[in-house]
Design an enzyme around this catalytic site. Structure first.
Site, PDB file in Angstrom:
ATOM      1  N   HIS A  18      10.726  -0.009  44.580  1.00 65.25           N
ATOM      2  CA  HIS A  18      11.607  -0.464  43.696  1.00 65.25           C
ATOM      3  C   HIS A  18      12.721  -0.557  44.398  1.00 65.25           C
ATOM      4  CE1 HIS A  18      12.582   3.739  43.075  1.00 65.25           C
ATOM      5  NE2 HIS A  18      11.491   3.896  42.516  1.00 65.25           N
ATOM      6  N   CYS A 131       6.369  15.365  41.915  1.00 62.90           N
ATOM      7  CA  CYS A 131       6.766  15.938  42.834  1.00 62.90           C
ATOM      8  C   CYS A 131       5.831  16.520  43.631  1.00 62.90           C
ATOM      9  CB  CYS A 131       7.831  17.308  42.773  1.00 62.90           C
ATOM     10  SG  CYS A 131       9.151  16.709  41.666  1.00 62.90           S
ATOM     11  N   CYS A 145       9.746  19.122  34.665  1.00 59.77           N
ATOM     12  CA  CYS A 145      10.460  18.934  36.074  1.00 59.77           C
ATOM     13  C   CYS A 145      11.738  18.099  35.774  1.00 59.77           C
ATOM     14  CB  CYS A 145       9.497  18.322  37.003  1.00 59.77           C
ATOM     15  SG  CYS A 145      10.327  17.756  38.460  1.00 59.77           S
ATOM     16  N   HIS A 148      11.152  14.854  37.092  1.00 57.43           N
ATOM     17  CA  HIS A 148      10.246  13.844  36.474  1.00 57.43           C
ATOM     18  C   HIS A 148       9.920  14.318  34.697  1.00 57.43           C
ATOM     19  CE1 HIS A 148       9.112  13.733  40.542  1.00 57.43           C
ATOM     20  NE2 HIS A 148       8.760  12.448  40.231  1.00 57.43           N
ATOM     21  N   LYS A 295      18.611   7.232  37.059  1.00 52.68           N
ATOM     22  CA  LYS A 295      17.960   7.238  38.355  1.00 52.68           C
ATOM     23  C   LYS A 295      17.044   5.644  38.173  1.00 52.68           C
ATOM     24  CE  LYS A 295      14.676   9.255  41.414  1.00 52.68           C
ATOM     25  NZ  LYS A 295      13.650  10.382  41.419  1.00 52.68           N
ATOM     26  N   LYS A 298      10.249   4.631  38.539  1.00 53.64           N
ATOM     27  CA  LYS A 298       9.303   3.742  38.220  1.00 53.64           C
ATOM     28  C   LYS A 298       9.651   3.046  36.919  1.00 53.64           C
ATOM     29  CE  LYS A 298       4.309   3.128  38.589  1.00 53.64           C
ATOM     30  NZ  LYS A 298       3.105   3.818  38.254  1.00 53.64           N
TER      31      LYS A 298
HETATM   32 ZN   LIG Z   1       8.723  16.654  39.808  1.00 54.29          ZN
END
Ligand SMILES: [Zn+2]
Length: 504
Positions: A18, A131, A145, A148, A295, A298
């Site tokens: 991306h 990660c 996380c 994520h 951010k 995906k």
């Molecule tokens: Zn992560």
């Protein structure tokens, strides 16, 4: 010629690249192209991180074997980097034999040099598959996380090999604060220094019975932890451990995203210290491409694909926009409106218009041949100032500053045309003055083709060709910028460099 070995992070093979990936590769490519201009012996490495658990999951979801999947992904990534004119000299994949051998050997060397640095222990913690690491409480928010927030953390307990990372805290602090290992920009260095001051914990460097990965030396029940495996790619690509790898190693510059500085500024140098290998010279951590303030990941990548962004105004325009507007230091925003504005103002109306007007006048008044006038004009003075500012910025990886210096010269040259009004000089028969104006413009185009080259390599080559200059603007022509050899060049009218689409 000094060698300059630079690398980018290697990417997970779990989906198409991306804009965030593109910023990193294009930024590193810009640095590589600039170093080549300056005459460095550049070696530019990119590649794929293929042993992640996320890869196995992506392969399963798409009905592929892991190997077939990573082969497919590597081809996809390479296709995009080709379209974006990324000039990497090598391409490493962590499933390659040369990498597997290097990983095994580095672990053996750590065992030989510092036998206490590897030991067996139990690990229990929350694992983030995004990660590929166990997360500390400070890295967790709302049970997820921080990097994520859409993924579940996986509670994991197993017996692993550990690396005695804690032992290297003082040495790393000393190397980083002394500048022996440069961590830039300063905000990232300060984060790493704080992290080191807080102390380091040993890390688990193997996983139990994972079929996809590199077997741990002398312990086939264990697989090398994917980050430990991946970081070594920078060394395996030098030919390590075969004799002669020191021709490239240590790396001069690792370009990475700000989210993985801990791996590159703490774990990686500690691994190298443990194995008795030299440390890299610098780690540069860029910011993220943001899409509407978040951010580019995906999920956000479905809102704007890299393919769409390349299609919009062509690869050179995207490269320019990413480095000029989004930037290579802090986070920056991508938006279609801003992209269109920059395209029109800086490329179509700015550089494109300058090239087309200048060459049209040389064609009209001098049959396309650059007059031999060498008078030092105000435009030449601006050109030399731009070169100096450009070099200062580019040496510091301030790519936005480099682009600004070059495009300031574009603005000055367009203004110069208005001020000297060559059409008036022609009409009034002031032939010597006209020669001076046209030659000064040709020198500005020569300088701009070189300075803009690292940003827009394809279009810079077109300008160079239209100017009738020999070689390529990517050749190490830096020293010629003081007095560009343009007298007598047979120019030709270029096709429109940056056409304006109907929608803009
Ligand atoms: Zn992560």
């Amino acid at each position: 010629m000094p060698k300059f070995y630079l690398t980018t992070a290697i990417d997970y093979s779990n989906g198409d690249p991306h804009l965030g990936h593109a910023l990193e590769k294009v930024g590193a490519d810009c640095i590589a192209r600039y170093r080549r201009l300056r005459g460095d012996q550049v070696h530019f490495l990119m590649g794929m991180d293929e042993h992640a658990q996320a890869v196995v999951q992506a392969a399963e979801q798409n009905g592929y074997s892991p190997q077939a999947w990573v082969d497919l992904m590597a081809a996809r990534f390479l296709e995009f980097w080709g379209r974006l004119e990324v000039s990497n000299d090598d391409w490493i994949r962590t499933t390659e034999p040369r990498h597997r051998e290097a990983v095994t050997e580095l672990l053996r060397r750590i065992g030989r040099h510092n036998p206490d640095d590897l030991y067996i222990g139990d690990y229990e913690g929350l694992y983030c598959v995004g990660c590929e690491e166990f997360k500390q409480p400070a890295q967790i928010a709302n049970g997820r996380c921080i990097e994520h927030p859409t993924l579940e953390l996986v509670p994991t307990r197993e017996r692993n090999h550990f690396f005695r990372l804690s032992r290297y805290r003082d040495t790393l602090l000393q190397r980083i604060t002394s500048g022996e290992l440069r961590v830039e920009p300063a905000i990232r260095r300060n984060e790493i220094v704080r992290l080191l001051e807080d102390g380091l914990q040993d890390i688990s460097v193997s996983r139990h019975r994972q079929s996809w990965g590199i077997p741990f030396p002398d312990d086939p029940d264990q697989t090398v932890y994917v980050w430990f495996d991946a970081l070594i790619n920078y060394l395996s690509a030098t030919g390590f451990p075969a004799p002669g790898y020191e021709r490239l190693w240590p790396a001069d510059l690792h370009v990475v995203g700000k989210g993985i500085t801990r791996f590159h500024c703490v774990i990686w140098p500690a691994m190298l210290l443990a194995a008795g290998e030299a440390l890299p010279g610098q780690v540069w951590a860029h910011g993220y491409v943001q899409w509407e303030g978040t951010k580019m990941s995906k999920t956000a990548g479905t809102a704007v694909t890299l393919g769409d962004a390349i299609e919009r105004h062509g690869p050179d325009a995207l490269r320019y926009f990413l480095l000029r507007e989004v930037g290579f230091e802090a986070d920056g925003n991508f938006s279609w409106d801003r992209f269109d504005e920059r395209y029109t103002a800086d490329l179509a109306d700015g550089l494109g218009n300058l090239v087309s007007r200048s060459l049209a006048m040389i064609a009209k008044y001098r049959k396309g041949v650059v007059p031999p006038a060498t008078d030092d004009t105000a435009l030449d003075q601006a050109g030399r100032k731009a070169i100096q500012e450009y070099a200062g910025a580019m040496d510091a990886h301030d790519l936005r500053g480099g682009a600004e210096a070059a495009w300031d010269l574009v603005a000055t040259a367009n203004l110069y045309i208005q001020q000297v009004a060559p059409w008036k000089q022609a009409k009034e028969g002031r032939e010597a003055e006209l020669d001076v104006s046209l030659a000064a413009l040709a020198r500005a185009l020569y300088r701009l083709a070189v300075l803009a080259g690292p940003f827009i390599p394809g279009k810079a080559a077109s300008i160079w060709e239209s100017l009738g200059a020999s070689g390529r603007p990517a050749d190490p022509v830096w020293d010629g910028l003081g007095a560009p050899p343009v007298a007598g060049l047979a120019t030709r009218r270029p096709e429109t460099l940056f056409p304006k689409p109907a929608s803009v």
